[in-house]
Structure formats: structure tokens, C-alpha cells
Design a protein around this motif. Structure first.
Motif, short mmCIF file in Angstrom:
data_model
loop_
_atom_site.label_atom_id
_atom_site.label_comp_id
_atom_site.label_asym_id
_atom_site.label_seq_id
_atom_site.Cartn_x
_atom_site.Cartn_y
_atom_site.Cartn_z
N SER A 52 0.85 -1.19 0.00
CA SER A 52 0.00 0.00 0.00
C SER A 52 0.88 1.24 0.00
O SER A 52 1.84 1.33 0.78
N GLU A 53 0.54 2.17 -0.85
CA GLU A 53 1.32 3.41 -0.94
C GLU A 53 0.37 4.60 -1.01
O GLU A 53 -0.55 4.62 -1.81
N ARG A 54 0.58 5.56 -0.13
CA ARG A 54 -0.23 6.77 -0.12
C ARG A 54 0.51 7.87 -0.87
O ARG A 54 1.72 8.07 -0.68
N TYR A 55 -0.22 8.59 -1.75
CA TYR A 55 0.43 9.68 -2.48
C TYR A 55 -0.59 10.79 -2.74
O TYR A 55 -1.80 10.59 -2.63
N PHE A 56 -0.06 11.95 -3.07
CA PHE A 56 -0.90 13.11 -3.34
C PHE A 56 -1.03 13.29 -4.86
O PHE A 56 -0.03 13.30 -5.57
N HIS A 57 -2.26 13.42 -5.29
CA HIS A 57 -2.54 13.64 -6.71
C HIS A 57 -2.99 15.08 -6.90
O HIS A 57 -3.92 15.56 -6.24
N THR A 58 -2.31 15.81 -7.81
CA THR A 58 -2.62 17.22 -8.05
C THR A 58 -3.10 17.41 -9.48
O THR A 58 -2.49 16.88 -10.41
N GLU A 59 -4.19 18.13 -9.63
CA GLU A 59 -4.66 18.48 -10.96
C GLU A 59 -5.18 19.91 -10.95
O GLU A 59 -5.60 20.43 -9.91
N SER A 60 -5.14 20.54 -12.10
CA SER A 60 -5.61 21.93 -12.21
C SER A 60 -6.68 22.03 -13.29
O SER A 60 -6.68 21.26 -14.26
N PHE A 61 -7.60 22.98 -13.10
CA PHE A 61 -8.66 23.19 -14.08
C PHE A 61 -9.14 24.63 -13.96
O PHE A 61 -8.87 25.33 -12.98
N LEU A 62 -9.86 25.07 -14.97
CA LEU A 62 -10.42 26.43 -14.97
C LEU A 62 -11.84 26.39 -14.43
O LEU A 62 -12.65 25.55 -14.81
N ASN A 63 -12.14 27.32 -13.51
CA ASN A 63 -13.51 27.41 -13.02
C ASN A 63 -14.34 28.28 -13.97
O ASN A 63 -13.85 28.73 -15.02
N VAL A 64 -15.57 28.52 -13.62
CA VAL A 64 -16.47 29.25 -14.53
C VAL A 64 -16.03 30.70 -14.73
O VAL A 64 -16.47 31.37 -15.68
N TYR A 65 -15.15 31.20 -13.85
CA TYR A 65 -14.67 32.59 -13.97
C TYR A 65 -13.35 32.68 -14.72
O TYR A 65 -12.78 33.75 -14.87
N GLY A 66 -12.83 31.53 -15.16
CA GLY A 66 -11.57 31.53 -15.89
C GLY A 66 -10.35 31.46 -15.00
O GLY A 66 -9.23 31.61 -15.49
N ASP A 67 -10.56 31.28 -13.70
CA ASP A 67 -9.43 31.19 -12.78
C ASP A 67 -8.91 29.74 -12.73
O ASP A 67 -9.67 28.77 -12.83
#
Length: 242
Positions: A52-67
Motif C-alpha cells: 500500500s502506498e499513499r500519495y498526493f494527486h494534483t490536478e488543475s482546471f479552470l472554473n467558470v470565472y476563468g481562474d
């Protein structure tokens, strides 16, 4: 029907199976640990281990305001594998649903058992392993439903890759059209009956086998046979010393 994606490795370590199990038991996985090993089955012939291995998954996306919004979540990698002794200091590793990279798993394994290890991928001749399964007395109605061939010579300057799907036997159908042995078998997908059950087996030249769960013990026996007999149809690749 449960289908497993299996891969086999040959591992060398200067420890016995009992010693390895003892050391792994000291590093059982606990909540919030970065990784850990749990021995879930233990005998003098093999041990089954859950990594078993715990890790952090990071992803980015644009919200409805373009941020740009950064989302980070905790995820877990869980891999089950068996260790079967081959001879003193050598073990066959059968890994279920192997991850794309097992380097970190084996690196952490080496850290936990406190002994240097070397690991190599078990490769095999697809046709020879196929025959070992097909010639078993308890196998019935064996058919190759799909096959992929590469390296087929068309002209001195060109090669082709062909996928054959058949209601009969894809290998026989292919050989009727291509008598030359100048080709490579990339993949064979087989169906047959064993113990009154319909089973699936897919062999790949990369050493990965997709198969019905009921075939696990049979495949482990056949892999051990290939290694111990050293009949020229077993080899290893991608040696990694950690």
C-alpha cells in the motif's frame, strides 16, 4: 469473470522466505504511512503480500470565472504479489494488476527487508508457453480467438502488423496465408474450458498475461517449470539492481 493482469519477476535477496516475512511484518501499513507491506498469507511454499502506498494527486482546471483552480487529493496505490522460492536466495514474484512502474515498490521493499536485491522481468516465448497450457490433459475446447503479428515482410523495404480475429483459430488462419516464419507474435487471446469453466488467457511478448483468476496457480507452476528446467524458452530482461 474476474480477469487479472499479471507479470512475473525474478528477485534475488540474501534472505530466506521466513526472514523476509518477519521483516515485512514489522512494517505493516498504518493510516497516514507513506507506504507499508502486509503479509496476508504465509506458508513455507509462498507468501502473499499487499503493498500500500499513499500519495498526493494534483490536478488543475479552470472554473467558470476563468481562474486556475488547483485540486489536491490523497490517493492510494495497492498492489498484491506472491513470493515463491526458486532456490537459495532466488524468488519468483507474481504481481497482480501490476502498475506501470514497479521501481518504487521494489525500492521500498529493499528498504524494509534491509538487504540488497536485484530484480529482472520474466520474459517468455509466447508460442512455447501457449503449447504448455494447450497440451494439458484437463484443458478442453482450446481456441485462439485473436492474434496480433508484427514484422511481416511485404517488400525488402516494408514490414506490416496484422490483427486477426477468428471464430475458429486465428493462428491457424494466419498460417494458411503466411507460411514464412519471418514474423513476431505480439499477442494471442485464447479461450478454453477447464474444470467445466470457460476461461480466458491473453499472452503478450512483453511478459504481461491477462487471465481468468482461476488460472493463477497454473501459471505460477508453469513459470517455475520454465525457470527450473531452463529449456531455452525462459529469459529475463530489464535487470534492476537497487
Amino acid at each position: 469473470m474476474t480477469i487479472l493482469r499479471s507479470k512475473w519477476y525474478k528477485l534475488r535477496a540474501d534472505l530466506s522466505l521466513v526472514d523476509i516475512a518477519s521483516k515485512l511484518n514489522v512494517h505493516q501499513y498504518k493510516q497516514d504511512d507513506p507506504f507499508g507491506f502486509d503479509v496476508i498469507n504465509n506458508s513455507d511454499k509462498s507468501i502473499t503480500i499487499r503493498y500500500s502506498e499513499r500519495y498526493f494527486h494534483t490536478e488543475s482546471f479552470l472554473n467558470v470565472y476563468g481562474d486556475v483552480v488547483i485540486d489536491e487529493s490523497v490517493r492510494y496505490k495497492v498492489v498484491t504479489f506472491n513470493m515463491i522460492p526458486i532456490s537459495d536466495g532466488f524468488f519468483l514474484i507474481h504481481m497482480e494488476n501490476t502498475p506501470r512502474s514497479s521501481l518504487e515498490l521494489f525500492s521500498n521493499f529493499e528498504t524494509v527487508i534491509e538487504s540488497a536485491i536485484s530484480v529482472s522481468t520474466v520474459l517468455f516465448n509466447v508460442m512455447n508457453l501457449l503449447e504448455m497450457i494447450r497440451e494439458r490433459s484437463d484443458v478442453r475446447q482450446f481456441k485462439i480467438k485473436k492474434a496480433v503479428f508484427s514484422g511481416i515482410t511485404l517488400t525488402p523495404k516494408s514490414r506490416a502488423k496484422i490483427e486477426v480475429t477468428s471464430t475458429g483459430d486465428a493462428l491457424i488462419d494466419f498460417n494458411k496465408k503466411h507460411k514464412s516464419e519471418a514474423f513476431i507474435i505480439d499477442k494471442l487471446n485464447c479461450h478454453f474450458r477447464l474444470d467445466s469453466k470457460d476461461l480466458t488467457l491473453e499472452l503478450r511478448k512483453t511478459g504481461v498475461i491477462s487471465h481468468s483468476k482461476q488460472l493463477t496457480s497454473i501459471l505460477n507452476v508453469e513459470m517455475l517449470t520454465l525457470i527450473k528446467n531452463r529449456e531455452g524458452i525462459f529469459n529475463t530482461g530489464n535487470i534492476v539492481s537497487l
